[in-house]
Design an enzyme around this catalytic site. Sequence first.
Site, PDB file in Angstrom:
ATOM      1  N   CYS A 112      -2.139   2.744   9.329  1.00 44.44           N
ATOM      2  CA  CYS A 112      -3.314   1.880   9.118  1.00 44.44           C
ATOM      3  C   CYS A 112      -3.687   1.087  10.359  1.00 44.44           C
ATOM      4  CB  CYS A 112      -3.063   0.912   7.967  1.00 44.44           C
ATOM      5  SG  CYS A 112      -2.857   1.735   6.399  1.00 44.44           S
ATOM      6  N   HIS A 252      -7.839  -5.305   8.426  1.00 48.98           N
ATOM      7  CA  HIS A 252      -7.540  -4.091   7.668  1.00 48.98           C
ATOM      8  C   HIS A 252      -7.720  -4.384   6.178  1.00 48.98           C
ATOM      9  CE1 HIS A 252      -5.775  -0.546   6.148  1.00 48.98           C
ATOM     10  NE2 HIS A 252      -4.608  -1.066   5.828  1.00 48.98           N
ATOM     11  N   ASN A 282      -8.010   0.961   0.281  1.00 53.62           N
ATOM     12  CA  ASN A 282      -7.372   1.037   1.598  1.00 53.62           C
ATOM     13  C   ASN A 282      -7.588   2.436   2.164  1.00 53.62           C
ATOM     14  OD1 ASN A 282      -5.615   1.300   3.734  1.00 53.62           O
ATOM     15  ND2 ASN A 282      -3.877   0.322   2.709  1.00 53.62           N
TER      16      ASN A 282
HETATM   17  N1  ACO Z   1      -1.108  -1.948 -13.125  1.00 54.12           N
HETATM   18  C1  ACO Z   1      -0.392  -2.795 -13.918  1.00 54.12           C
HETATM   19  N2  ACO Z   1       0.806  -3.255 -13.607  1.00 54.12           N
HETATM   20  C2  ACO Z   1       1.338  -2.869 -12.440  1.00 54.12           C
HETATM   21  C3  ACO Z   1       0.659  -1.983 -11.562  1.00 54.12           C
HETATM   22  C4  ACO Z   1      -0.603  -1.532 -11.967  1.00 54.12           C
HETATM   23  N3  ACO Z   1      -1.340  -0.704 -11.182  1.00 54.12           N
HETATM   24  N4  ACO Z   1       1.427  -1.772 -10.480  1.00 54.12           N
HETATM   25  C5  ACO Z   1       2.557  -2.494 -10.653  1.00 54.12           C
HETATM   26  N5  ACO Z   1       2.493  -3.138 -11.843  1.00 54.12           N
HETATM   27  C6  ACO Z   1       3.488  -4.035 -12.443  1.00 54.12           C
HETATM   28  C7  ACO Z   1       4.884  -3.806 -11.909  1.00 54.12           C
HETATM   29  O1  ACO Z   1       5.526  -2.747 -12.603  1.00 54.12           O
HETATM   30  C8  ACO Z   1       5.529  -5.146 -12.165  1.00 54.12           C
HETATM   31  O2  ACO Z   1       5.893  -5.193 -13.516  1.00 54.12           O
HETATM   32  P1  ACO Z   1       7.268  -5.946 -13.988  1.00 54.12           P
HETATM   33  O3  ACO Z   1       7.080  -7.381 -13.568  1.00 54.12           O
HETATM   34  O4  ACO Z   1       7.280  -5.731 -15.434  1.00 54.12           O
HETATM   35  O5  ACO Z   1       8.356  -5.233 -13.223  1.00 54.12           O
HETATM   36  C9  ACO Z   1       4.382  -6.131 -11.977  1.00 54.12           C
HETATM   37  O6  ACO Z   1       3.170  -5.365 -12.094  1.00 54.12           O
HETATM   38  C10 ACO Z   1       4.398  -6.818 -10.633  1.00 54.12           C
HETATM   39  O7  ACO Z   1       4.616  -5.823  -9.622  1.00 54.12           O
HETATM   40  P2  ACO Z   1       4.645  -6.215  -8.104  1.00 54.12           P
HETATM   41  O8  ACO Z   1       4.987  -5.002  -7.296  1.00 54.12           O
HETATM   42  O9  ACO Z   1       5.456  -7.468  -7.929  1.00 54.12           O
HETATM   43  O10 ACO Z   1       3.112  -6.581  -7.897  1.00 54.12           O
HETATM   44  P3  ACO Z   1       2.454  -7.263  -6.643  1.00 54.12           P
HETATM   45  O11 ACO Z   1       1.811  -8.524  -7.034  1.00 54.12           O
HETATM   46  O12 ACO Z   1       3.385  -7.278  -5.459  1.00 54.12           O
HETATM   47  O13 ACO Z   1       1.283  -6.238  -6.307  1.00 54.12           O
HETATM   48  C11 ACO Z   1       0.785  -4.494  -4.731  1.00 54.12           C
HETATM   49  C12 ACO Z   1       1.594  -4.906  -5.960  1.00 54.12           C
HETATM   50  C13 ACO Z   1      -0.681  -4.595  -5.083  1.00 54.12           C
HETATM   51  C14 ACO Z   1       1.146  -3.067  -4.364  1.00 54.12           C
HETATM   52  C15 ACO Z   1       1.120  -5.463  -3.559  1.00 54.12           C
HETATM   53  O14 ACO Z   1       2.526  -5.590  -3.422  1.00 54.12           O
HETATM   54  C16 ACO Z   1       0.544  -5.008  -2.247  1.00 54.12           C
HETATM   55  O15 ACO Z   1      -0.652  -4.946  -2.084  1.00 54.12           O
HETATM   56  N6  ACO Z   1       1.415  -4.770  -1.255  1.00 54.12           N
HETATM   57  C17 ACO Z   1       0.958  -4.350   0.065  1.00 54.12           C
HETATM   58  C18 ACO Z   1       0.696  -2.886   0.019  1.00 54.12           C
HETATM   59  C19 ACO Z   1      -0.137  -2.396   1.174  1.00 54.12           C
HETATM   60  O16 ACO Z   1      -0.949  -3.096   1.708  1.00 54.12           O
HETATM   61  N7  ACO Z   1       0.125  -1.147   1.535  1.00 54.12           N
HETATM   62  C20 ACO Z   1      -0.652  -0.447   2.488  1.00 54.12           C
HETATM   63  C21 ACO Z   1      -0.205  -0.647   3.888  1.00 54.12           C
HETATM   64  S1  ACO Z   1      -1.265   0.182   4.958  1.00 54.12           S
HETATM   65  C22 ACO Z   1      -0.732   1.786   5.391  1.00 54.12           C
HETATM   66  O17 ACO Z   1      -0.205   1.985   6.463  1.00 54.12           O
HETATM   67  C23 ACO Z   1      -0.939   2.912   4.460  1.00 54.12           C
END
Ligand code: ACO
Length: 362
Positions: A112, A252, A282
């Site tokens: 990214c 980004h 993204n």
């Molecule tokens: N819908 C509903 N619930 C979900 C979903 C979904 N799509 N995805 C996860 N959950 C649940 C999980 O299972 C968890 O449930 P639990 O508490 O019962 O275990 C709960 O939601 C919380 O999960 P978290 O992983 O803590 O959620 P978080 O608030 O961290 O959000 C996310 C997750 C959106 C992925 C976030 O961590 C994020 O954006 N991280 C950065 C990712 C990113 O930017 N990646 C790209 C990098 S760029 C590249 O090089 C490709």
Amino acid sequence: MRNAAITGWGMAVPERVLTNADLERMVETSDDWITSRTGIKERRIVGPNDSTTSLSVAAAREALDKAGLTADDIDLIVVATCTPDQFLVSQACLVQAELGGNAGAFDLGAACSGFVYALAVGSQFVQTGLHDRVLVIGADTLTRFVDYTDRSTCILFGDGAGAVVLEATDAPRGLLSTVLGADGAGNKHLYIPGWGAFVPESAELFPEYRPYLQMNGQEVFRFAVRVMGDAAVEAVAKAGLTFDDVDMLIPHQANMRIIDAAARRLALPREKVWVNLDRYGNTSAASIPIAIYEAAEAGKLNEGDNVVLVAFGGGLAWAAGAVRWGVEGVCRDAACRQRPVVVSEPARALAGAVPAGTMPDG
Ligand code: ACO
């Protein structure tokens, strides 16, 4: 000092739209969860006729048109991508085959952060005087590697391409500062296994083998919040600016909460932060050039504006730069475009082959 102004910009996204409502029917999720945790409402997904090549070529053609150039005028094509259509040959050569011309062509892999890395590389070729016109493309089709049964990743990604044309100028335009960094030890937090020369010999040896994007979302989130702020601050300072001088932050587009955290830290008002992730998700290396395109087309980038680009992603890697927008000093007439533009003494020494003399006379 010789600089590399951005003189053309283009973008392309696939037609197919995947909304949060569509995802609700595919995995256990909700529009409410996706919107509140990421800010994403819909994304564009490649169909059977789309490819990293087709999107890159469409974006590049538009960028060349806007610059008033053709592929024959371009000296170098750099494509930032982590999803090339094939490994041999490079994505850049596949793009050049469609565009025409004989520019040097190579790929750059920094996930990214790739577009900002490639902008730094392309700008250096112009700044040293080795090249006059460089086409920089950021393109990815990550949805080809997304597991649509994994709700923690399939909600995030979309496909697209963005391109810019860089041209030489002696005015202070283009990239004024560059910050590049990586923490390779973090490679385990975001990667696609089994897509490369290293192939698992047997399922027994590699029981976890899955050819889909794997991500530790919380680790990447923490990393992103930290480096987005740090890298942007460093890029602004290196350019000799303060955040009062910054007209637009183009981050980004991964998660609205990450962007908000960066904007708060930099004390930038919302109207100075370009956001389009609600519509595209993204798009990896395409995210920043697509945002540049939209901001430019919306008339939000004016001659002399200071724009800060900041990206993070797989590597884990990050990149930032302060860009001065505009085309001041770029040679616009046909005769001048066929000859080297102004070349500084150090650049001439580096380039070696560039003949003495400054501005061409004909
Ligand atoms: N819908 C509903 N619930 C979900 C979903 C979904 N799509 N995805 C996860 N959950 C649940 C999980 O299972 C968890 O449930 P639990 O508490 O019962 O275990 C709960 O939601 C919380 O999960 P978290 O992983 O803590 O959620 P978080 O608030 O961290 O959000 C996310 C997750 C959106 C992925 C976030 O961590 C994020 O954006 N991280 C950065 C990712 C990113 O930017 N990646 C790209 C990098 S760029 C590249 O090089 C490709």
